[in-house]
Design an enzyme around this catalytic site. Sequence first.
Site, PDB file in Angstrom:
ATOM      1  CE  LYS A 136      -1.991  -1.454   3.775  1.00 35.35           C
ATOM      2  NZ  LYS A 136      -1.452  -2.827   3.845  1.00 35.35           N
ATOM      3  N   GLY A 195       2.940  -0.704   8.897  1.00 37.77           N
ATOM      4  CA  GLY A 195       4.300  -0.385   8.460  1.00 37.77           C
ATOM      5  C   GLY A 195       4.251  -0.279   6.952  1.00 37.77           C
ATOM      6  CG  HIS A 196       1.701   1.777   5.160  1.00 42.66           C
ATOM      7  ND1 HIS A 196       0.590   2.576   5.099  1.00 42.66           N
ATOM      8  CD2 HIS A 196       1.262   0.588   5.662  1.00 42.66           C
ATOM      9  CE1 HIS A 196      -0.467   1.905   5.547  1.00 42.66           C
ATOM     10  NE2 HIS A 196      -0.079   0.708   5.899  1.00 42.66           N
TER      11      HIS A 196
HETATM   12  P1  GDP Z   1       2.202  -2.105   3.090  1.00 40.31           P
HETATM   13  O1  GDP Z   1       2.073  -2.326   4.556  1.00 40.31           O
HETATM   14  O2  GDP Z   1       0.994  -2.578   2.339  1.00 40.31           O
HETATM   15  O3  GDP Z   1       2.561  -0.690   2.735  1.00 40.31           O
HETATM   16  O4  GDP Z   1       3.402  -3.034   2.592  1.00 40.31           O
HETATM   17  P2  GDP Z   1       4.841  -3.199   3.318  1.00 40.31           P
HETATM   18  O5  GDP Z   1       5.628  -1.955   3.114  1.00 40.31           O
HETATM   19  O6  GDP Z   1       4.672  -3.683   4.705  1.00 40.31           O
HETATM   20  O7  GDP Z   1       5.442  -4.423   2.487  1.00 40.31           O
HETATM   21  C1  GDP Z   1       5.578  -4.364   1.112  1.00 40.31           C
HETATM   22  C2  GDP Z   1       7.054  -4.601   0.742  1.00 40.31           C
HETATM   23  O8  GDP Z   1       7.162  -4.896  -0.619  1.00 40.31           O
HETATM   24  C3  GDP Z   1       7.919  -3.376   0.967  1.00 40.31           C
HETATM   25  O9  GDP Z   1       9.204  -3.799   1.336  1.00 40.31           O
HETATM   26  C4  GDP Z   1       7.963  -2.712  -0.419  1.00 40.31           C
HETATM   27  O10 GDP Z   1       9.119  -1.936  -0.625  1.00 40.31           O
HETATM   28  C5  GDP Z   1       7.944  -3.909  -1.302  1.00 40.31           C
HETATM   29  N1  GDP Z   1       7.269  -3.733  -2.584  1.00 40.31           N
HETATM   30  C6  GDP Z   1       6.159  -2.996  -2.885  1.00 40.31           C
HETATM   31  N2  GDP Z   1       5.787  -3.197  -4.160  1.00 40.31           N
HETATM   32  C7  GDP Z   1       6.682  -4.083  -4.681  1.00 40.31           C
HETATM   33  C8  GDP Z   1       6.810  -4.708  -5.957  1.00 40.31           C
HETATM   34  O11 GDP Z   1       6.009  -4.517  -6.886  1.00 40.31           O
HETATM   35  N3  GDP Z   1       7.841  -5.581  -6.109  1.00 40.31           N
HETATM   36  C9  GDP Z   1       8.729  -5.848  -5.128  1.00 40.31           C
HETATM   37  N4  GDP Z   1       9.702  -6.709  -5.356  1.00 40.31           N
HETATM   38  N5  GDP Z   1       8.633  -5.259  -3.905  1.00 40.31           N
HETATM   39  C10 GDP Z   1       7.618  -4.410  -3.693  1.00 40.31           C
HETATM   40  P1  IMO Z   2      -0.003  -2.789   7.232  1.00 38.22           P
HETATM   41  O1  IMO Z   2      -0.782  -1.509   7.238  1.00 38.22           O
HETATM   42  C1  IMO Z   2       0.188  -6.989   8.352  1.00 38.22           C
HETATM   43  C2  IMO Z   2      -1.725  -8.123  12.126  1.00 38.22           C
HETATM   44  C3  IMO Z   2      -0.835  -8.602  13.253  1.00 38.22           C
HETATM   45  C4  IMO Z   2      -1.780  -9.575  13.925  1.00 38.22           C
HETATM   46  C5  IMO Z   2      -3.127  -8.880  13.809  1.00 38.22           C
HETATM   47  C6  IMO Z   2      -3.525  -8.068  15.039  1.00 38.22           C
HETATM   48  O2  IMO Z   2       1.467  -2.611   7.247  1.00 38.22           O
HETATM   49  O3  IMO Z   2      -0.477  -3.684   6.126  1.00 38.22           O
HETATM   50  P2  IMO Z   2      -2.736  -5.753  16.060  1.00 38.22           P
HETATM   51  O4  IMO Z   2      -1.393  -5.298  16.528  1.00 38.22           O
HETATM   52  O5  IMO Z   2      -3.322  -4.901  14.986  1.00 38.22           O
HETATM   53  O6  IMO Z   2      -3.703  -5.982  17.190  1.00 38.22           O
HETATM   54  O7  IMO Z   2      -2.464  -7.219  15.429  1.00 38.22           O
HETATM   55  O8  IMO Z   2      -3.018  -8.017  12.702  1.00 38.22           O
HETATM   56  N1  IMO Z   2      -1.379  -6.785  11.568  1.00 38.22           N
HETATM   57  C7  IMO Z   2      -0.799  -6.606  10.379  1.00 38.22           C
HETATM   58  N2  IMO Z   2      -0.326  -7.503   9.491  1.00 38.22           N
HETATM   59  N3  IMO Z   2       0.217  -5.666   8.072  1.00 38.22           N
HETATM   60  C8  IMO Z   2      -0.260  -4.771   8.940  1.00 38.22           C
HETATM   61  O9  IMO Z   2      -0.360  -3.457   8.649  1.00 38.22           O
HETATM   62  C9  IMO Z   2      -0.782  -5.212  10.181  1.00 38.22           C
HETATM   63  N4  IMO Z   2      -1.310  -4.604  11.258  1.00 38.22           N
HETATM   64  C10 IMO Z   2      -1.689  -5.581  12.091  1.00 38.22           C
HETATM   65  O10 IMO Z   2       0.315  -9.236  12.756  1.00 38.22           O
HETATM   66  O11 IMO Z   2      -1.850 -10.770  13.194  1.00 38.22           O
HETATM   67 MG    MG Z   3       3.106  -3.239   6.132  1.00 37.27          MG
END
Ligand code: GDP
Ligand code: IMO
Ligand code: MG
Length: 427
Positions: free
Chosen positions: A16, A40-41
């Site tokens: 995202k 964690g984005h």
């Molecule tokens: P979010 O929580 O939905 O914002 O996703 P996270 O940041 O937790 O995890 C997504 C991971 O995938 C991050 O390390 C991004 O940098 C990486 N990522 C996002 N889009 C792509 C993609 O199209 N390809 C690859 N290889 N990595 C990606």
């Molecule tokens: P983003 O926005 C992935 C999961 C936790 C656990 C459950 C409940 O980066 O996609 P909490 O601390 O919210 O009570 O935990 O939800 N969880 C996530 N898993 N991405 C997240 O956020 C999450 N936020 C919470 O691992 O299973």
């Molecule tokens: Mg995340």
Amino acid sequence: MATTILIGAQWGDEGKGKIIDVLTERATWVVRAQGGNNAGHTVEVGDEKFVLHLVPSGVLHAGKRCVIGNGVVLDPVSLVEEIDGLTARGFPVAERLHISDRAHVVFPYHRMLDAQGEARRAKGEQIGTTQRGIGPAYGDKAARFGLRMADLLDPEFPTLLTSRVAEKNRALAALGAPTVDAAEILAATQKAMKTLGPLVCDTVPLLYDAVARGEEMLFEGAQGILLDIDFGTYPYVTSSNAASGGACTGSGVPPNRMDRVVGVLKAYVTRVGEGPFPTELHDATGEELRRVGNEFGATTGRPRRCGWFDAVAARHAVMTCGVDEWALTKLDVLDGFATLNICTAYELDGRRIAHFPANVRELARCKPVYEEHPGWQASTRGAKRLEDLPPAAQTYIARLEELTGVPVGILSLGPRRADTILRGVHA
Ligand code: GDP
Ligand code: IMO
Ligand code: MG
């Protein structure tokens, strides 16, 4: 498209942050409406990598305005740390951020109760929370015992906090856990409010006026539909509405002002924490997805569980969130696989079902029905148009569109802004 809601269409971590960063180019506002620093984005800009927890990902663009809406639960101390970290890296957050006076506050006792709650659950019933105090803070909100940002600015805050701490200390002591000190929490909160206080306002008129002016707004969903408190794999969920409806209740922008829903969907599936996951792979292929996709939590560093694409779960997102288009991410991670499986239905106790069951015990018994596809075994990186992709990759995408009834409008082939193909309204 003036107002766009972006949601996670699986169990979070779909990418995202990256997609928000791409779409922010055209937006004026980026709004968080639910969740807290459990999110964690990740956004990669040039050689730099940012992991945003509470601050909307739009903050990395100059001239954008970011809002933490009423539906978010906010830990003031950790938010200040995040703001300071970003400011030190050259992003003047304070100039760009507005915080709703209705947002609920996460205190240290929420974090402690989160940890206690997990530790005391029966074996096999742990949720695997991020231990950020999210569940207890939303619990207090629903129980009408929470404190909001407006309370922190009120002269009565010390008294309000003292009565909360007394009650929570009774609960902690009954669990045999250490208690907390009201004076310490008060001092830390007041210190954090020196930074946050000037950013707190009634964000309702702010957003109302922006919508009325037709300004482009992006609602940055956190977590994903399968972690939604109503539509997710309850009780293995988070405590907020990660569905598109959460963007309305969590910001005050009503449903009839929302124009579009983008669902962020990984080309395979991951989950961090406990709970059923029908297409999970416990073998070398799952390991390979984790390794190539670098599937380790952005907030907790935990290894993510990995599995094949699940069209049943994706259709659940379509039905509950009204997804208009997919942002399909991490297709590049599949580049090296000889064969790919897509789950098209589940088999539950000998019956074939096409819907996502409410009962987690049933979901845990669901066996995926797979359709096998040949992999493309070629690099997709650097492709600028869909037609540049290997034919097998194009077929895989077309099949996901067909099974879900939703087109792919954004295709992500890497973590950076440039690794993105925009189609339809975005092109
Ligand atoms: P979010 O929580 O939905 O914002 O996703 P996270 O940041 O937790 O995890 C997504 C991971 O995938 C991050 O390390 C991004 O940098 C990486 N990522 C996002 N889009 C792509 C993609 O199209 N390809 C690859 N290889 N990595 C990606
Ligand atoms: P983003 O926005 C992935 C999961 C936790 C656990 C459950 C409940 O980066 O996609 P909490 O601390 O919210 O009570 O935990 O939800 N969880 C996530 N898993 N991405 C997240 O956020 C999450 N936020 C919470 O691992 O299973
Ligand atoms: Mg995340």
